[in-house]
Design a protein around this motif. Sequence first.
Motif, PDB file in Angstrom:
ATOM      1  N   UNK A 209      17.549   1.897   9.338  1.00 34.75           N
ATOM      2  CA  UNK A 209      17.215   0.619   9.975  1.00 34.75           C
ATOM      3  C   UNK A 209      15.795   0.624  10.498  1.00 34.75           C
ATOM      4  N   UNK A 210      15.163  -0.548  10.489  1.00 32.67           N
ATOM      5  CA  UNK A 210      13.871  -0.733  11.136  1.00 32.67           C
ATOM      6  C   UNK A 210      14.091  -1.504  12.424  1.00 32.67           C
ATOM      7  N   UNK A 211      13.220  -1.284  13.401  1.00 30.67           N
ATOM      8  CA  UNK A 211      13.354  -1.917  14.703  1.00 30.67           C
ATOM      9  C   UNK A 211      12.264  -2.966  14.882  1.00 30.67           C
ATOM     10  N   UNK A 212      12.674  -4.181  15.302  1.00 30.63           N
ATOM     11  CA  UNK A 212      11.731  -5.278  15.535  1.00 30.63           C
ATOM     12  C   UNK A 212      12.125  -5.993  16.819  1.00 30.63           C
ATOM     13  N   UNK A 213      11.237  -6.785  17.355  1.00 32.79           N
ATOM     14  CA  UNK A 213      11.563  -7.603  18.522  1.00 32.79           C
ATOM     15  C   UNK A 213      12.202  -8.915  18.078  1.00 32.79           C
ATOM     16  N   UNK A 214      12.820  -9.609  19.028  1.00 37.92           N
ATOM     17  CA  UNK A 214      13.588 -10.805  18.694  1.00 37.92           C
ATOM     18  C   UNK A 214      12.729 -11.928  18.134  1.00 37.92           C
ATOM     19  N   UNK A 215      11.408 -11.968  18.481  1.00 35.98           N
ATOM     20  CA  UNK A 215      10.553 -13.062  18.006  1.00 35.98           C
ATOM     21  C   UNK A 215       9.887 -12.756  16.665  1.00 35.98           C
ATOM     22  N   UNK A 216      10.218 -11.611  16.072  1.00 31.07           N
ATOM     23  CA  UNK A 216       9.627 -11.255  14.775  1.00 31.07           C
ATOM     24  C   UNK A 216      10.158 -12.189  13.695  1.00 31.07           C
ATOM     25  N   UNK A 217       9.273 -12.779  12.863  1.00 29.35           N
ATOM     26  CA  UNK A 217       9.754 -13.624  11.764  1.00 29.35           C
ATOM     27  C   UNK A 217      10.615 -12.813  10.790  1.00 29.35           C
ATOM     28  N   UNK A 218      11.614 -13.471  10.251  1.00 30.85           N
ATOM     29  CA  UNK A 218      12.516 -12.796   9.327  1.00 30.85           C
ATOM     30  C   UNK A 218      11.761 -12.257   8.117  1.00 30.85           C
ATOM     31  N   UNK A 219      10.814 -13.001   7.610  1.00 29.64           N
ATOM     32  CA  UNK A 219      10.046 -12.531   6.461  1.00 29.64           C
ATOM     33  C   UNK A 219       9.330 -11.234   6.761  1.00 29.64           C
ATOM     34  N   UNK A 220       8.736 -11.126   7.965  1.00 27.48           N
ATOM     35  CA  UNK A 220       8.042  -9.903   8.356  1.00 27.48           C
ATOM     36  C   UNK A 220       9.032  -8.744   8.513  1.00 27.48           C
ATOM     37  N   UNK A 221      10.186  -9.023   9.110  1.00 31.22           N
ATOM     38  CA  UNK A 221      11.200  -7.985   9.283  1.00 31.22           C
ATOM     39  C   UNK A 221      11.690  -7.468   7.937  1.00 31.22           C
ATOM     40  N   UNK A 222      11.853  -8.374   6.961  1.00 30.59           N
ATOM     41  CA  UNK A 222      12.296  -7.966   5.639  1.00 30.59           C
ATOM     42  C   UNK A 222      11.220  -7.138   4.948  1.00 30.59           C
ATOM     43  N   UNK A 223       9.945  -7.501   5.156  1.00 28.31           N
ATOM     44  CA  UNK A 223       8.849  -6.732   4.558  1.00 28.31           C
ATOM     45  C   UNK A 223       8.835  -5.302   5.089  1.00 28.31           C
ATOM     46  N   UNK A 224       8.978  -5.151   6.418  1.00 31.40           N
ATOM     47  CA  UNK A 224       8.996  -3.818   7.008  1.00 31.40           C
ATOM     48  C   UNK A 224      10.189  -3.005   6.494  1.00 31.40           C
ATOM     49  N   UNK A 225      11.332  -3.679   6.321  1.00 32.48           N
ATOM     50  CA  UNK A 225      12.519  -2.978   5.831  1.00 32.48           C
ATOM     51  C   UNK A 225      12.300  -2.470   4.412  1.00 32.48           C
ATOM     52  N   UNK A 226      11.657  -3.302   3.580  1.00 34.88           N
ATOM     53  CA  UNK A 226      11.398  -2.876   2.200  1.00 34.88           C
ATOM     54  C   UNK A 226      10.449  -1.694   2.177  1.00 34.88           C
ATOM     55  N   UNK A 227       9.415  -1.730   2.989  1.00 34.96           N
ATOM     56  CA  UNK A 227       8.444  -0.637   3.009  1.00 34.96           C
ATOM     57  C   UNK A 227       9.085   0.669   3.480  1.00 34.96           C
TER      58      UNK A 227
ATOM     59  N   UNK B 225      11.341 -18.340  10.530  1.00 36.89           N
ATOM     60  CA  UNK B 225      12.578 -18.163  11.304  1.00 36.89           C
ATOM     61  C   UNK B 225      12.546 -16.798  11.975  1.00 36.89           C
ATOM     62  N   UNK B 226      12.703 -16.769  13.297  1.00 38.77           N
ATOM     63  CA  UNK B 226      12.736 -15.499  14.030  1.00 38.77           C
ATOM     64  C   UNK B 226      14.089 -14.813  13.846  1.00 38.77           C
ATOM     65  N   UNK B 227      14.078 -13.496  13.980  1.00 41.03           N
ATOM     66  CA  UNK B 227      15.311 -12.743  13.749  1.00 41.03           C
ATOM     67  C   UNK B 227      16.284 -12.858  14.918  1.00 41.03           C
ATOM     68  N   UNK B 228      15.800 -13.253  16.109  1.00 38.81           N
ATOM     69  CA  UNK B 228      16.680 -13.316  17.276  1.00 38.81           C
ATOM     70  C   UNK B 228      17.931 -14.156  17.062  1.00 38.81           C
ATOM     71  N   UNK B 229      17.781 -15.435  16.611  1.00 46.47           N
ATOM     72  CA  UNK B 229      18.963 -16.275  16.407  1.00 46.47           C
ATOM     73  C   UNK B 229      19.880 -15.783  15.283  1.00 46.47           C
ATOM     74  N   UNK B 230      19.397 -14.885  14.445  1.00 49.94           N
ATOM     75  CA  UNK B 230      20.194 -14.381  13.322  1.00 49.94           C
ATOM     76  C   UNK B 230      20.920 -13.075  13.676  1.00 49.94           C
ATOM     77  N   UNK B 231      20.857 -12.704  14.939  1.00 55.55           N
ATOM     78  CA  UNK B 231      21.377 -11.396  15.349  1.00 55.55           C
ATOM     79  C   UNK B 231      22.646 -11.532  16.179  1.00 55.55           C
ATOM     80  N   UNK B 232      23.395 -10.436  16.228  1.00 56.73           N
ATOM     81  CA  UNK B 232      24.574 -10.352  17.093  1.00 56.73           C
ATOM     82  C   UNK B 232      24.284  -9.332  18.182  1.00 56.73           C
ATOM     83  N   UNK B 233      24.491  -9.770  19.430  1.00 52.83           N
ATOM     84  CA  UNK B 233      24.242  -8.875  20.550  1.00 52.83           C
ATOM     85  C   UNK B 233      25.128  -7.635  20.462  1.00 52.83           C
TER      86      UNK B 233
END
Length: 405
Positions: free
Chosen positions: A287-305, A340-348
């Motif tokens: 898993x990669x770690x991001x903050x809640x305001x990180x855009x989903x596209x950026x989070x997916x890019x980091x995950x791929x890398x 779209x930020x990752x925060x709303x797409x997450x489960x606490x």
Amino acid sequence: MTVSDNRGQQTSDQPPQDDRGRPAGQPPERRGGLLMGRPFGVPVYVTPSWFVIAALITWVFGGQLNDVLPDLGGTRYLVAFSFAVAFYASVLVHELAHTVVALRYRLGVRRIQLQFFGGVSEIENEATTPWREFWLAFVGPLLSLVLGGLFYLGVRAVELSTVPGVLLTGLMVSNFVVAAFNLLPGLPLDGGRMLRAVVWAVTGRPMTGTVAAAWVGRALAIVVLFGLPLVSAARGVERTTTDTLVDAVLAAVLAAIIWNGATGSVRNARLKEALPGLRLRDLARRAVEVTADTPLGEAMRRAREAQAGAVVVVDGRGEPIAIVRESAVRAVPEHRRPWVAVGPLSRDLEPGLRLDADLRGEDLLRAVQATPAGEYLVVEPDGRVYGVAALSDIEQRLTAAVAGR
């Protein structure tokens, strides 16, 4: 009239158990119909399907009573219903025999159900030796034989052309039939468990015994499907089209129950063999770690890398607070992901969503069942994030094990 295959693997370091042989503090099981009582502390339920078979027995036996005791008139259906109740009381004794032995061996009994084709004792843990497995299975038919013998003695003490004589004769025959049928050497019948125990004792492998008894059970299902209607037709008694249709339907239902039970026994045996090798550490995704305001596209890019398969949301101190849900990611179109930020797409992260990386086997399944979710945070004993486990990955591993792949 069978011992349910819904059982787990007993271990030598079991937690404290209650008077039913179940782990202390375990939550009560779901209801299984109309609760009739708790002999030996085990709930006995009558399912709605029992009323269907009781009505069928009342109809068929009531029609036969008209030939034997014509003076009864409409009362014959009350007598026939009394027979149905007494017969299932005999079935309950059969199941209680399984229960008593299971409790004696500290295997735990979830419940007893009286249903369409007899009864089921849901034993929670696996017998630890072939001999215990054999005795656990054999004691049910043995009690049915004993009951049949007692009813035989009763038949000899009364006139056959009376209501007690007819009822005692019917109960004698039905208990002998129950015993004989359950002694057939194929799963899921008691005789199939006895065969499994014998093969287990000879080969030293429970799975080998299960496979052998399951194939015999499938053969029995085919014999029942085609044999029962032929036997009924060959009795030389005049039969209506309705009688023939009822025989065919009952044979098909019974054959399906036996076939599915045999197949389910093999699946459960494969699952129990695979469970010790089911390790959460092996199933977790990086898993990669991001903050809640990180855009989903950026989070997916980091995950791929990072060649990671999951995204964890952390707070300002770097502590994990949520997991990005894979289902939510799939629902976001590609062109929207940079906005779209990752925060709303997450489960606490609730307490049950943090799992120890060293969990395995039944402990892992219990943890997942306690808190249903799509993803779980996998952590080391010291609290460090190890990865994320997807429920789909766990299910895929279990499905492959059950299928024998």
